[in-house]
Design an enzyme around this catalytic site. Structure first.
Site, PDB file in Angstrom:
ATOM      1  N   GLY A 120       0.799  -1.229   0.000  1.00 47.80           N
ATOM      2  CA  GLY A 120       0.000   0.000   0.000  1.00 47.80           C
ATOM      3  C   GLY A 120       0.826   1.270   0.000  1.00 47.80           C
TER       4      GLY A 120
ATOM      5  CG  HIS B 175       6.260   7.174   4.442  1.00 45.98           C
ATOM      6  ND1 HIS B 175       6.605   6.893   3.145  1.00 45.98           N
ATOM      7  CD2 HIS B 175       4.948   6.814   4.565  1.00 45.98           C
ATOM      8  CE1 HIS B 175       5.560   6.394   2.505  1.00 45.98           C
ATOM      9  NE2 HIS B 175       4.549   6.325   3.352  1.00 45.98           N
TER      10      HIS B 175
END
Ligand code: DGP
Length: 117
Positions: free
Chosen positions: A96, A103
């Site tokens: 996803g 991050h």
């Protein structure tokens, strides 16, 4: 993968201060700022200052440690450390990942479901 990509990468541009973000914390290796589309009352992204595409290509254990340490600091600062929170990093298409700069999502302020969707 560590080349700085200030023009191509949106998170590199945030690190460079070229586009605005609500920065909540930082250290020498990482920057933490609020997610543009929060999925929880607290939703902060923790990114390395240099360009790293994802955890799959991360090659600096000390840098990864700095990211995790800053995520925990953000949680304390945001007042969610005692109640609990989630730190997640998405990798590639099935994971996803939509932004190609490593991050950590720091999510909290509500109870999290498991398993994730
Ligand atoms: P992921 O799907 O794991 O790659 O998460 C990317 C996150 O980045 C997503 O939650 C939305 C956020 N995002 C995308 N563009 C921007 C931006 O320009 N500023 C901020 N603050 N967040 C962004």
């Amino acid at each position: 993968m560590s080349t700085v990509q200030p023009d191509a990468c949106i998170f590199c541009r945030i690190v460079a201060g070229a586009i605005p973000a609500t920065v909540v914390a930082s250290n020498a290796h990482a920057l933490a700022f609020r997610d543009l589309h929060p999925q929880a009352p607290v939703h902060v992204l923790v990114v390395p200052r240099r360009h790293v595409a994802s955890l799959a290509t991360a090659d600096d254990a000390a840098e990864l440690g700095e990211l995790l340490a800053l995520a925990a600091e953000v949680a304390r600062q945001e007042g969610i450390a005692d109640a609990g929170y989630r730190v997640v990093t998405n990798i590639g298409a099935d994971g996803g990942q939509t932004v190609g700069h490593l991050h950590l999502h720091v999510l909290g302020g509500r109870a999290m479901d498991w398993p994730p969707g």
